[in-house]
Design an enzyme around this catalytic site. Structure first.
Site, PDB file in Angstrom:
ATOM      1  N   GLU A  60      22.316   0.448  26.593  1.00  0.00           N
ATOM      2  CA  GLU A  60      21.431  -0.217  27.044  1.00  0.00           C
ATOM      3  C   GLU A  60      22.273  -0.563  28.834  1.00  0.00           C
ATOM      4  O   GLU A  60      21.424  -0.202  29.591  1.00  0.00           O
ATOM      5  CB  GLU A  60      21.354  -1.693  27.174  1.00  0.00           C
ATOM      6  CG  GLU A  60      20.525  -1.804  26.055  1.00  0.00           C
ATOM      7  CD  GLU A  60      20.965  -1.573  24.182  1.00  0.00           C
ATOM      8  OE1 GLU A  60      21.913  -1.082  24.299  1.00  0.00           O
ATOM      9  OE2 GLU A  60      20.056  -1.551  23.403  1.00  0.00           O
ATOM     10  N   HIS A 129      17.946 -12.635  18.151  1.00  0.00           N
ATOM     11  CA  HIS A 129      16.675 -11.350  17.882  1.00  0.00           C
ATOM     12  C   HIS A 129      15.829 -12.909  18.974  1.00  0.00           C
ATOM     13  O   HIS A 129      14.484 -12.226  18.740  1.00  0.00           O
ATOM     14  CB  HIS A 129      16.034 -10.460  16.733  1.00  0.00           C
ATOM     15  CG  HIS A 129      17.718  -9.708  17.030  1.00  0.00           C
ATOM     16  ND1 HIS A 129      18.505  -9.515  16.310  1.00  0.00           N
ATOM     17  CD2 HIS A 129      17.249  -8.256  16.444  1.00  0.00           C
ATOM     18  CE1 HIS A 129      18.824  -8.180  15.993  1.00  0.00           C
ATOM     19  NE2 HIS A 129      17.913  -7.931  16.353  1.00  0.00           N
TER      20      HIS A 129
END
Lengths: 326, 340
Positions: A60, A129
């Site tokens: 990322e 998450h």
């Protein structure tokens, strides 16, 4: 008007903007051959080829930096975060570069880039998450933070974000991708920074955004049966905040509830609360109430998760409180 | 199996670049004198914040940047005054930026660590160690996307070769054969931490193997060697053959920043003195004298030119206005907020 899902509305926005402007490309994990982790980019590889729909390694920080670098020299990347939880690994590039490059270069270097993907909780995904980070990004001057709740807004706002000359944090939702709604057939762009009244009402204002719009509307429906007429104001953009729309609604209803998905501490609701007590103190007939996630990491267990999340009953109960009907 | 490939940069002819020697020497002397003067200005409070001087490393900037074309891209970290000057930014605009003045290259809003000149493709000046490495790869990605033959030159210290962004960016640059040149400006110390205390291996050129690109180890005190190695990397990049990792060994004579003494807890005075004995300015001057390209008069003339330029830059910075108060709020977002 066609009925389409939020997912397909985003897909249409990407397709239209990539067709319109050759400098627009999509980069991220699984966006190309896999057709997108959540299928937002379905069909785009086939249509635009591997230079414009780019699969990356799981890196990322690296691919976000490559996107930011390419925006600094004039391309208009759309960087997909598989979820905003993973963007924590890339936040150096978003906060330290994208948000600041125009300022620290004395206006020489722009960064027209969109960082997009789902944020917040879905169902039972656990603590790592299920996080809503909009207040983190909204804290940063130089960034814009856009969070559409409906398919029509998703399409119009993504097109606006791609055309915007500043970095835009565009937060979607796993639980929104399958939501269906009417989307205009003709081309349109929805301006960033403009809130939308999703339900007009006279007795209390519910300020909400993204995934809290639907439960706010549900709460309004319930409360209508109790004689409380709610106005549901969807911020759509967290930064820049539509200050006028908020104050206008509070001036009309004199009561305010702010519902958000994320944690309360230093959250979006805290900012809206500060604004309203400062600018509209005399309009208020009751203290402002906030509804937000419980101040805990998200638990896995479904009963505990439900207890932690913002939902329609909690919003309804806050509205009753500001109306002194609890 | 031991890695035995010889990664040292090949030697080159003494006269290959002799037509450029005077320009190189002038630039290296300019950087040296500019930085010495910046250090003095810092000491009396004309320059604030953090200030990282480039003294000792001049041959790296000059040897690499002189190989580039005007439309190529350069990006660096926060020890970048020398690179900015080598890229052609004026001494005035850089000194004025250090002074925080409106006439500075970043309008006084960047400072020592954030020098920019987009017209020269000099895109910072970045303050977070390693943060600029993916950005440099991004410029190279844009060149590939647009099918130009531009190259992107990214500078970082050897300490930044241990951070995650290095690995992520070099992996993608190798994977996608980007026209990128990654220069490890290896001065041996990440602030006060010697390379040997921070890296599991001491030859960074080897790391290139992990990313499918050539790695070359270069003597950074000889500008000729730097330039010859850089020319090869540029040629490869322009030809679409992908990136190169250059480990250029150099030494900073001064402390990490202005608040750090040249020697002390982490390195000895003897070490600094020993490393200073092979000075990049002397190496080139000696070569030029041997080739009869400069003499005492020529050196005096060069020194006078540089002294005048630095004095003019300081005077310009001193006399320049502060940024207007309204500059506080400009450049946060695009001036034309036409989002639709």
């Amino acid at each position: 008007m066609a009925t389409m899902t939020y997912r397909d509305a985003l897909n249409a926005a990407l397709r239209e903007e990539m067709t319109r402007d050759g400098d627009v490309y999509l980069m991220g994990e699984e966006v190309a051959e896999y057709d997108g982790a959540y299928k937002v980019s379905r069909g785009l590889l086939k249509e635009f080829g591997p230079l414009r729909v780019v699969d990356t390694p799981i890196a990322e920080l690296g691919f976000t930096g490559i996107g930011v670098g390419s925006a600094m020299v004039g391309l208009r990347p759309v960087i997909e975060m598989m979820t905003w939880n993973f963007a924590l690994l890339a936040i150096d590039q978003i906060v330290n570069v994208a948000a600041k490059i125009r300022y620290m270069s004395g206006g020489q270097v722009a960064c027209p880039i969109v960082f997009r993907g789902p944020g917040g909780a879905a169902l039972q995904l656990g603590a790592q998450h299920s996080q809503a980070f909009e207040s983190w990004y909204a804290h940063i001057p130089g960034l814009k933070v856009v969070m559409p709740a409906t398919p029509a807004d998703a399409k119009g706002l993504l097109k606006a974000a791609i055309r915007d000359d500043d970095p835009v944090v565009f937060i979607e939702g796993e639980m929104l991708y399958n939501v269906k709604g009417e989307v205009p057939d003709e081309e349109y762009v929805t301006p960033i920074g403009v809130a939308d009244i999703k339900r007009a009402g006279a007795d209390a204002t519910i300020v909400c955004h993204s995934k809290t719009v639907k439960p706010s509307l549900q709460a309004a429906k319930t409360l209508a049966g109790e004689g409380i007429d709610c106005e549901v104001l969807d911020l759509r953009t967290i930064r820049p905040l539509d200050v006028e729309a908020i104050l206008r609604s509070v001036a009309k209803t004199n009561r305010l509830v702010i519902a958000e998905e994320g944690w309360g501490f230093a959250g979006v609701g805290a900012e809206v609360s500060d604004l309203v007590q400062r600018e509209a103190f005399d309009d208020l007939d009751a203290p402002i109430r906030r509804v937000h996630q419980a101040d805990v990491p998200m638990p896995y267990n479904k009963h505990l998760e439900k207890a932690a999340k913002t939902d329609a009953p909690k919003i309804a109960s806050a509205v009753r409180a500001v109306c002194y009907r609890d | 199996m031991a890695v035995s490939t010889d990664r040292r940069a090949p030697s080159t002819s003494e006269t290959r670049y002799s037509a450029e020697y005077r320009d190189w020497l002038r630039m290296m002397v300019l950087i040296r004198r500019f930085e010495e003067r910046a250090g003095e200005a810092y000491a009396v409070g004309q320059i604030g914040g953090f200030c990282h001087l480039y003294i000792g490393q001049e041959a790296v900037a000059v040897g690499t940047i002189s190989a580039l074309r005007a439309d190529d891209y350069v990006i660096s970290a926060y020890r970048e005054h020398g690179q900015a000057l080598a890229r052609g930014m004026s001494s005035r605009s850089v000194m004025a930026e250090l002074f925080g003045k409106a006439t500075g290259c970043s309008g006084g809003k960047g400072g020592s660590m954030h020098l920019f000149d987009s017209s020269l493709g000099f895109l910072g000046g970045h303050g977070i160690v390693g943060g600029q490495i993916p950005l440099g790869a991004g410029f190279a990605w844009a060149a590939k996307y647009r099918k130009t033959d531009q190259v992107s030159l990214t500078f970082f210290g050897e300490a930044a070769a241990n951070i995650g962004s290095f690995h992520e960016a070099l992996n993608m640059a190798g994977l996608w054969k980007l026209p990128a040149i990654f220069v490890i400006e290896n001065n041996g110390y990440g602030m006060g931490t010697a390379m040997k205390r921070a890296s599991a291996i001491d030859d960074f050129a080897i790391r290139a193997d992990s990313y499918g690109m050539p790695g070359v180890s270069v003597d950074g005190q000889d500008v000729l060697t730097v330039r010859a190695a850089m020319d090869e990397a540029v040629e490869r990049a322009r030809a679409g053959e992908g990136p190169t990792l250059m480990d250029i060994q150099t030494y900073r004579y001064v402390g990490h920043s202005m608040s750090d003494a040249p020697h002390g807890t982490y390195r000895s005075k003897d070490e600094v003195e020993e490393r200073r004995s092979r000075d990049p300015l002397d190496v080139l001057e000696r070569r030029m004298r041997e080739l009869n390209l400069i003499d005492d008069d020529g050196m005096a003339e060069l020194a006078a030119e540089v002294a005048a330029e630095v004095a003019d830059a300081v005077q310009f910075a001193e006399e320049s206005p502060e940024p207007d108060a309204e500059q506080l709020f400009s450049d946060v977002y695009a001036p034309n907020q036409g989002t639709v």
